[in-house]
Scaffold this motif. Structure first.
Motif, PDB file in Angstrom:
ATOM      1  N   LEU A   1       0.825  -1.209   0.000  1.00  0.00           N
ATOM      2  CA  LEU A   1       0.000   0.000   0.000  1.00  0.00           C
ATOM      3  C   LEU A   1       0.862   1.263   0.000  1.00  0.00           C
ATOM      4  O   LEU A   1       0.538   2.247  -0.666  1.00  0.00           O
ATOM      5  N   GLY A   2       1.981   1.218   0.735  1.00  0.00           N
ATOM      6  CA  GLY A   2       2.868   2.376   0.781  1.00  0.00           C
ATOM      7  C   GLY A   2       3.429   2.718  -0.589  1.00  0.00           C
ATOM      8  O   GLY A   2       3.468   3.883  -0.995  1.00  0.00           O
ATOM      9  N   VAL A   3       3.830   1.685  -1.318  1.00  0.00           N
ATOM     10  CA  VAL A   3       4.402   1.907  -2.653  1.00  0.00           C
ATOM     11  C   VAL A   3       3.324   2.436  -3.602  1.00  0.00           C
ATOM     12  O   VAL A   3       3.543   3.408  -4.332  1.00  0.00           O
ATOM     13  N   ILE A   4       2.142   1.831  -3.556  1.00  0.00           N
ATOM     14  CA  ILE A   4       1.030   2.314  -4.386  1.00  0.00           C
ATOM     15  C   ILE A   4       0.781   3.787  -4.096  1.00  0.00           C
ATOM     16  O   ILE A   4       0.689   4.632  -4.995  1.00  0.00           O
ATOM     17  N   SER A   5       0.730   4.086  -2.800  1.00  0.00           N
ATOM     18  CA  SER A   5       0.440   5.439  -2.363  1.00  0.00           C
ATOM     19  C   SER A   5       1.499   6.420  -2.873  1.00  0.00           C
ATOM     20  O   SER A   5       1.185   7.529  -3.301  1.00  0.00           O
ATOM     21  N   ALA A   6       2.771   6.000  -2.850  1.00  0.00           N
ATOM     22  CA  ALA A   6       3.846   6.881  -3.312  1.00  0.00           C
ATOM     23  C   ALA A   6       3.780   7.074  -4.820  1.00  0.00           C
ATOM     24  O   ALA A   6       3.943   8.186  -5.327  1.00  0.00           O
ATOM     25  N   ILE A   7       3.518   5.996  -5.550  1.00  0.00           N
ATOM     26  CA  ILE A   7       3.490   6.108  -7.008  1.00  0.00           C
ATOM     27  C   ILE A   7       2.305   6.962  -7.456  1.00  0.00           C
ATOM     28  O   ILE A   7       2.415   7.740  -8.396  1.00  0.00           O
ATOM     29  N   ARG A   8       1.182   6.824  -6.753  1.00  0.00           N
ATOM     30  CA  ARG A   8      -0.002   7.590  -7.122  1.00  0.00           C
ATOM     31  C   ARG A   8      -0.104   8.852  -6.276  1.00  0.00           C
ATOM     32  O   ARG A   8      -1.212   9.271  -5.925  1.00  0.00           O
ATOM     33  N   LYS A   9       1.019   9.440  -5.909  1.00  0.00           N
ATOM     34  CA  LYS A   9       1.013  10.568  -4.999  1.00  0.00           C
ATOM     35  C   LYS A   9       0.074  11.690  -5.454  1.00  0.00           C
ATOM     36  O   LYS A   9       0.100  12.092  -6.607  1.00  0.00           O
ATOM     37  N   GLY A  10      -0.753  12.150  -4.499  1.00  0.00           N
ATOM     38  CA  GLY A  10      -1.648  13.254  -4.803  1.00  0.00           C
ATOM     39  C   GLY A  10      -2.938  12.832  -5.479  1.00  0.00           C
ATOM     40  O   GLY A  10      -3.852  13.633  -5.629  1.00  0.00           O
ATOM     41  N   LYS A  11      -3.003  11.573  -5.901  1.00  0.00           N
ATOM     42  CA  LYS A  11      -4.233  11.086  -6.529  1.00  0.00           C
ATOM     43  C   LYS A  11      -5.176  10.558  -5.434  1.00  0.00           C
ATOM     44  O   LYS A  11      -4.815  10.489  -4.272  1.00  0.00           O
ATOM     45  N   ILE A  12      -6.364  10.150  -5.857  1.00  0.00           N
ATOM     46  CA  ILE A  12      -7.378   9.715  -4.888  1.00  0.00           C
ATOM     47  C   ILE A  12      -6.867   8.550  -4.038  1.00  0.00           C
ATOM     48  O   ILE A  12      -6.986   8.559  -2.819  1.00  0.00           O
ATOM     49  N   ALA A  13      -6.262   7.551  -4.699  1.00  0.00           N
ATOM     50  CA  ALA A  13      -5.792   6.362  -3.983  1.00  0.00           C
ATOM     51  C   ALA A  13      -4.864   6.765  -2.842  1.00  0.00           C
ATOM     52  O   ALA A  13      -4.972   6.256  -1.719  1.00  0.00           O
ATOM     53  N   ASP A  14      -3.973   7.705  -3.120  1.00  0.00           N
ATOM     54  CA  ASP A  14      -3.007   8.146  -2.113  1.00  0.00           C
ATOM     55  C   ASP A  14      -3.714   8.836  -0.951  1.00  0.00           C
ATOM     56  O   ASP A  14      -3.425   8.570   0.210  1.00  0.00           O
ATOM     57  N   ASN A  15      -4.669   9.706  -1.288  1.00  0.00           N
ATOM     58  CA  ASN A  15      -5.374  10.425  -0.232  1.00  0.00           C
ATOM     59  C   ASN A  15      -6.156   9.483   0.666  1.00  0.00           C
ATOM     60  O   ASN A  15      -6.118   9.608   1.888  1.00  0.00           O
ATOM     61  N   VAL A  16      -6.856   8.526   0.045  1.00  0.00           N
ATOM     62  CA  VAL A  16      -7.629   7.556   0.833  1.00  0.00           C
ATOM     63  C   VAL A  16      -6.698   6.759   1.731  1.00  0.00           C
ATOM     64  O   VAL A  16      -6.936   6.604   2.938  1.00  0.00           O
ATOM     65  N   LEU A  17      -5.588   6.267   1.159  1.00  0.00           N
ATOM     66  CA  LEU A  17      -4.659   5.448   1.933  1.00  0.00           C
ATOM     67  C   LEU A  17      -4.005   6.244   3.061  1.00  0.00           C
ATOM     68  O   LEU A  17      -3.845   5.742   4.171  1.00  0.00           O
ATOM     69  N   SER A  18      -3.641   7.500   2.771  1.00  0.00           N
ATOM     70  CA  SER A  18      -3.001   8.314   3.804  1.00  0.00           C
ATOM     71  C   SER A  18      -3.957   8.532   4.966  1.00  0.00           C
ATOM     72  O   SER A  18      -3.576   8.455   6.137  1.00  0.00           O
ATOM     73  N   MET A  19      -5.220   8.801   4.617  1.00  0.00           N
ATOM     74  CA  MET A  19      -6.254   9.004   5.632  1.00  0.00           C
ATOM     75  C   MET A  19      -6.400   7.732   6.464  1.00  0.00           C
ATOM     76  O   MET A  19      -6.376   7.775   7.698  1.00  0.00           O
ATOM     77  N   ALA A  20      -6.534   6.598   5.779  1.00  0.00           N
ATOM     78  CA  ALA A  20      -6.700   5.318   6.467  1.00  0.00           C
ATOM     79  C   ALA A  20      -5.489   5.051   7.354  1.00  0.00           C
ATOM     80  O   ALA A  20      -5.619   4.572   8.483  1.00  0.00           O
ATOM     81  N   GLY A  21      -4.305   5.404   6.848  1.00  0.00           N
ATOM     82  CA  GLY A  21      -3.084   5.190   7.613  1.00  0.00           C
ATOM     83  C   GLY A  21      -3.083   6.007   8.888  1.00  0.00           C
ATOM     84  O   GLY A  21      -2.710   5.536   9.960  1.00  0.00           O
ATOM     85  N   MET A  22      -3.536   7.252   8.763  1.00  0.00           N
ATOM     86  CA  MET A  22      -3.593   8.139   9.922  1.00  0.00           C
ATOM     87  C   MET A  22      -4.525   7.551  10.980  1.00  0.00           C
ATOM     88  O   MET A  22      -4.193   7.481  12.159  1.00  0.00           O
ATOM     89  N   ILE A  23      -5.709   7.111  10.529  1.00  0.00           N
ATOM     90  CA  ILE A  23      -6.676   6.510  11.452  1.00  0.00           C
ATOM     91  C   ILE A  23      -6.064   5.250  12.070  1.00  0.00           C
ATOM     92  O   ILE A  23      -6.143   5.028  13.267  1.00  0.00           O
TER      93      ILE A  23
END
Lengths: 337, 319
Positions: free
Chosen positions: B120-142
């Motif tokens: 998930l971290g790699v996906i999030s980095a590659i898609r930085k700033g896109k929806i997938a990244d925002n959702v994952l970052s939010m989920a990660g924070m929670i």
């Protein structure tokens, strides 16, 4: 003569988009890169030299775009419009390395620290010549290292970048760039991170490539001395424009743009002693987000008039190969005499 | 490399001595008396202080502390973990019963958090700033913010009680002990423990990957004509993964520690419950053995991290 043009860039506009602001990095840049010739691009930091180089290979950062203009690449009989290719698409990737190779400023960071130098060269070779076997590829990478004057290439091939010195790494970078015999080599300030004696060796190497392989070379630098030494043609850039472009002897001796003249005046000359008067270019580079309306150099120029303030001067041709973006270029050359 | 490992292993011995001694002192300083847990309450009430002292003497509890520490240590050297007087069994037998359960849970959680987190971290980095990244970052924070026990209880409530998909606790039904029969018992605790660690791994691998993707060598790789996935995987991730491995390595001991809470919530018969019970009843041999085991894991995993870093990064030399 016309067939010698390998890369033809016309009226290139590239904009960067950051924080809802648009930085118009390149505003109509035109030049040619010719077979067996060196084009030097000079200018101060932030004037768009590196962006121009990266645009040719479509290696721009994500939030940027070619807005206007064309980049044509002459591949044998075929003319390829690079600006119309997909950014990381198959065709663009095929050109990278195989036809046009680039070397970067800092060889310390441009090589991946966790792979051997040989592996990184072979990665390029396998990408473009996939039917080689391992042994052939190894021989080829060793050969390209040897050609760049690296001693004990077979052993060096198996070593990691951190075991190389700075100059050696830049040689390895060039070996990598040249391993697939590209037609064009773009060198983005290849010696900025190296000391003077080493950089002279690197330049000799680049000159050799030019004469022996007829590689077309685009050399980016901010050093006028390098221009005098290396260039066949010069493009002087300022704030996203080529302000003066032409054969090296014309530009250095008959400079028609006030910025070119100012640059030439600011270089210390060896042998003139410590009493020589150096004139730094007056004023500051404008904020790229708040550019002058007309000629970009206007606020720092001695010849500026109201016309300059409001209108960007067009490319004015002095002769077939020499153009300048200045309304007052005749006055400038008269003043110099 | 071999020399380095041997040297490090030898260096662990003094550290183990010091730490186990400190644990021993800690147990001594706990309020209360072991005798209270050894003799049933009503019997103890009827005994005279002299009789109590006799029991103490018979069990060797009146010996000086140093003497008892070294006799424990001598036992360890001979491979004897001691005898739990409260339950009248050898500590080694207790641990052998419980350790597989804990290891099963921890390894499952470690695998989940490592693979899911780095993916998930790699996906999030590659898609930085896109929806997938925002959702994952939010989920990660929670994920980082929610305490494990709360997450565990909510999961039990939802999946165990309302939806009835998974058993609410325990490790297996008596008689049904084959791996696939007890798999459903493992899923929920392993997921809860794993997911709460996933968030950390994900955020870390995202940051590391982003850092690596902005390096010059990634641009060099791209300029060679490599495809995007090769650039990201072989150049971006290959370098970004070293610090992530270090993080995961240092988390190995936390899995045992972290599973204490999860084991309590899910009634997982692991070392965790054994350990907390032992502390409550001042059961010195068990506390010491589990403590020794945890310290060993900490030391061994830091050695493992050193070796792994040297293997992954040619610039690092072990010396």
């Amino acid at each position: 003569m016309i067939n010698d043009i390998v890369v033809k860039v016309r009226d290139l506009h590239v904009y960067f988009y950051t924080n809802q602001r648009c930085n118009k990095v390149l505003n109509g840049v035109s030049f040619d890169i010719k077979k067996g010739k060196t084009l030097c691009v000079v200018g101060e930091s932030g004037c768009g030299k590196s962006v121009t180089a990266n645009t040719i290979l479509q290696l721009l950062p994500e939030l940027s775009r070619i807005e206007k203009g064309s980049i044509e690449y002459q591949k044998d009989d075929q003319l390829i419009r690079i600006d119309q290719l997909q950014k990381n698409g198959k065709q663009m990737r095929k050109l990278r390395g195989e036809d046009i190779a680039i070397i970067f400023q800092d060889p310390m960071t441009a090589l991946n620290p966790v792979y051997t130098v040989g592996h990184q060269i072979r990665e390029m070779i396998f990408e473009h010549i996939p039917n080689l076997n391992k042994k052939q590829a190894f021989e080829r990478s060793v050969k390209s290292l040897a050609e760049m004057g690296i001693s004990a290439p077979e052993q060096r091939d198996r070593e990691y970048p951190h075991q190389f010195s700075g100059g050696m790494r830049q040689r390895a970078m060039i070996a990598m760039a040249m391993s697939c015999a590209p037609k064009v080599l773009i060198a983005d300030e290849p010696t900025t991170a190296l000391d003077v004696t080493i950089s002279a060796q690197i330049f000799d190497l680049i000159n050799e490539l030019k004469t022996q392989h007829e590689t077309a070379i685009m050399l980016i630098t901010h050093n006028m001395g390098v221009v005098a030494e290396m260039a066949d043609e010069v493009a002087v850039m300022y704030m996203g424009n080529i302000v003066e472009y032409g054969k090296v002897e014309d530009v250095l001796t008959q400079a028609r743009h006030p910025y070119t003249r100012a640059l030439l005046r600011s270089i210390p000359v060896l042998g003139k002693g410590k009493d020589q008067v150096l004139e730094p270019v007056r004023g500051m580079t404008p904020d790229p987000f708040n550019r002058p309306k007309g000629c970009q150099f206007c606020p720092r120029c001695d010849f500026a008039t109201e016309l300059c303030e409001n209108k960007m001067p067009p490319e004015t041709f002095i002769d077939e190969n020499h153009y300048v973006r200045c309304f007052h270029h005749e006055e400038v050359i008269k003043h110099a005499k | 490399m071999f020399n380095y490992i041997v040297r490090k292993l030898l260096g662990m011995i003094p550290m183990l001595l010091v730490i186990t001694f400190l644990i021993f002192v800690g147990i001594e300083m706990m309020p209360g008396d072991v005798i209270d847990f050894l003799i049933p309450m009503d019997e103890l009430a009827r005994m005279t202080p002299d009789e109590v002292n006799q029991v103490r003497e018979a069990l060797g509890l009146n010996q000086p502390m140093l003497f008892r520490y070294f006799s424990w240590l001598w036992g360890i050297v001979r491979g004897d973990l001691g005898y739990s007087m409260q339950n009248s069994v050898a500590v080694s037998k207790l641990l052998l019963d419980r350790l597989p359960a804990t290891l099963e849970l921890s390894i499952a959680a470690l695998l989940i958090s490592t693979f899911l987190g780095s993916f998930l971290g790699v996906i999030s980095a590659i898609r930085k700033g896109k929806i997938a990244d925002n959702v994952l970052s939010m989920a990660g924070m929670i994920g980082v913010a929610i305490p494990q026990f709360l997450f565990g209880l909510v999961c039990i409530l939802v999946f165990g009680i309302y939806l009835k998909w998974l058993p609410v606790g325990g490790r297996f039904l008596p008689g049904k002990e084959a791996f696939f029969e007890r798999l459903e018992y493992l899923i929920m605790p392993a997921m809860v423990l794993g997911i709460s660690m996933t968030a950390g791994v994900m955020r870390y691998s995202r940051a590391s990957m982003l850092d690596s993707m902005n390096r010059d060598y990634v641009k060099t790789a791209r300029s060679k004509g490599l495809s995007e996935w090769k650039v990201n995987l072989f150049h971006g991730l290959r370098v970004a993964y070293t610090p992530v491995m270090v993080l995961i390595g240092f988390r190995l001991p936390m899995l045992i520690g972290g599973s204490l809470v999860i084991e309590q919530i899910f009634q997982w018969p692991g070392v965790g419950i054994l350990f907390t019970d032992a502390i409550r009843s001042q059961n010195t041999p068990i506390i010491m053995s589990v403590g020794l085991f945890m310290v060993l894991i900490v030391l061994v995993s830091s050695l493992l991290v050193d070796v792994l870093t040297a293997v992954l990064d040619p610039r690092v030399k072990l010396s």
